[in-house]
Design a protein around this motif. Structure first.
Motif, short mmCIF file in Angstrom:
data_model
loop_
_atom_site.label_atom_id
_atom_site.label_comp_id
_atom_site.label_asym_id
_atom_site.label_seq_id
_atom_site.Cartn_x
_atom_site.Cartn_y
_atom_site.Cartn_z
N ASN A 383 4.59 -1.76 -10.94
CA ASN A 383 4.80 -3.08 -10.29
C ASN A 383 3.98 -2.85 -8.59
OD1 ASN A 383 6.46 -4.64 -11.80
ND2 ASN A 383 7.66 -3.66 -11.88
N PHE A 384 4.63 -2.00 -7.66
CA PHE A 384 3.58 -2.35 -6.86
C PHE A 384 2.98 -1.05 -6.18
CE2 PHE A 384 8.47 -3.48 -6.76
CZ PHE A 384 7.81 -4.92 -7.41
N LEU A 385 2.19 -0.21 -7.83
CA LEU A 385 0.97 0.43 -6.58
C LEU A 385 -0.83 -0.50 -6.06
CD1 LEU A 385 0.57 2.99 -8.23
CD2 LEU A 385 2.21 2.91 -6.64
N ILE A 386 -1.03 -0.19 -5.83
CA ILE A 386 -2.91 -0.93 -5.16
C ILE A 386 -3.88 -1.88 -6.18
CG2 ILE A 386 -3.86 1.38 -4.68
CD1 ILE A 386 -5.46 -0.35 -2.50
N THR A 387 -3.76 -0.13 -6.87
CA THR A 387 -4.90 -0.68 -8.40
C THR A 387 -4.27 -2.24 -9.69
OG1 THR A 387 -3.58 0.65 -8.92
CG2 THR A 387 -5.65 1.84 -9.00
#
Ligand code: UDP
Length: 403
Positions: A383-387
């Motif tokens: 849910n919270f990665l840059i990609t």
């Protein structure tokens, strides 16, 4: 087809399957388009943290992307910090002189910045008034990073005049959405797993940071990383630690720094130092803004990570710790509530006592704590990665530019 981009490809085995391919597909539709980000600080705080990582990747995706910073005066920063506090629901008097300074500084900056990009993304209230420079052929989006669910009406009415002239607004949570006649987008912020702040570190690197700050290696560490800001409740953290300390021997690390657009940090830091003064197991670290490896090592050394905020737009520090396999105890507010799944990836709490109770629970149950940390990491990956964040931005751009 955009393929095998150097930096982006290094995320392929970290991001959930398919994310990179989706990103390239979206980027195809935006090739050679231009984007301008504007905010009010290059250093300190979550917005600057993300922009440093986003700008090169947008460019790698073929979108011609620039980043501009507005320059303010002491009164301007006092005013915008007042806006920040008032929009997050705290009473904060703003005088007419302050409103005038806000408008004046925005006008001054608007004469210096090159706004020729097709899409202009304005971050937070500080530069919101630059919208007066919008021309018909470009699209402007206001990206709000703060918890605006219960704003002081007068300040929001003032800001709303500007925001309503944008082509869209982005909020970090559905509950932050406002009554506006423009499209509103929901985009969660993100962390970069390959940045110095979040990359893997060797035990030796971690130890050398602990040694540098004389932090003992033989006691459990409770860590909170935050700007010295009242909404981050550092004094509440010290109170919770004191309760825990009666039963569990441990150390508390409060690591922070200041942002160039935050004039209140010094005063809060002083209060924190006073509150901690006589306890040799409390470490108050006032870190320079490029202390990424240090923060990474502190988060990795922690037995429990706290983010005991009383208001929080998102709270990148939560995702940063979760990515390092740590269960996080956070205030049950704003963006923290979408990151911490209660009892699964950590605990949200509403009081000092609740916070102390959950710290003790995690310290006394290391196996539960380890399992929660594992889930926290996976949840962050999904849910919270840059990609994922870049995918959301690109989808928003396609929608706004009607491509
Ligand atoms: N941070 C930092 N040094 C500090 C304090 C915070 O590098 O002394 C970083 C922290 O690791 C995180 C960001 O600044 O990446 C803070 O973002 P967050 O969303 O948690 O809070 P904000 O400061 O934007 O309210």
């Amino acid at each position: 087809m955009i393929k095998h981009k150097k930096t982006l490809e290094s995320y392929r085995n970290i991001a959930p399957p398919g994310t990179l391919d989706l990103l390239y597909k979206l980027a195809e539709r935006l090739k050679k388009r231009s984007l301008l980000h504007i905010n009010s600080t290059r250093l300190g705080g979550g917005v600057a943290e993300m922009l440093h990582r986003h700008i090169p990747l947008f460019n790698e995706l073929g979108i011609d992307t620039r980043w501009e910073i507005i320059e303010g005066s002491p009164l301007f920063y006092q005013t915008t910090k007042g806006f920040h506090n008032a929009l997050q629901g705290q009473f904060h008097p703003i005088t007419s002189q302050m409103y005038e300074e806000y408008t004046k500084i925005n006008q001054r900056n608007s004469r210096k910045i090159d706004f020729s990009s097709e899409l202009v993304l304005i971050h937070d209230p500080q530069p919101a008034a630059l919208i007066s420079k919008k021309r018909k052929k470009s699209k402007w989006i206001w990206r709000c990073h703060i918890d605006i669910s219960r704003p002081q009406r007068r300040v929001w009415r003032f800001l709303r005049e500007y925001v309503s002239r944008y082509d869209g607004a982005i909020f970090s949570l559905p509950s932050f959405a406002q009554k506006l006649d423009i499209p509103q987008f929901l985009i969660y912020p993100s962390i970069d797993p390959l940045s110095d702040k979040n990359k893997e570190l060797s035990q030796q690197e971690i130890n050398s940071v602990l040694e540098k700050y004389h932090i003992p290696k033989d006691k459990p560490l409770i860590v909170q990383v935050s700007r010295f800001d009242r909404f981050k409740d550092p004094l509440g953290v010290i109170e919770a630690y004191r309760i825990v300390k009666e039963y569990n021997d441990c150390c508390l690390v409060l690591a922070g720094g200041s942002a160039t657009d935050d004039p209140e940090g010094e005063e809060v830091l002083k209060q924190v130092k006073d509150a901690a003064s006589k306890d040799k197991d409390i470490f108050i670290l006032d870190l320079p803004p490029d202390s990424n490896i240090e923060i990474n090592a502190l988060q990795r050394s922690a037995s429990v990570v706290l983010q005991k905020s009383t208001k929080e737009g998102f709270g990148l520090t939560v995702a940063e710790a979760m990515w390092k396999g740590k269960p996080v105890i956070g205030g049950a507010v704003g963006g923290i509530t979408v990151q911490i799944i209660y009892g699964e990836t950590g605990f949200t709490v509403n009081s000092v006592e609740g916070c102390a109770y959950r710290i003790r629970y995690l310290l006394n149950n290391p196996e539960v704590s380890r399992r929660m940390g594992e889930k926290a990491k996976e949840y962050t990956r999904r849910n919270f990665l840059i990609t994922r964040h870049l995918c959301d931005y690109l989808a928003m751009m396609i929608s706004v530019l009607k491509l």
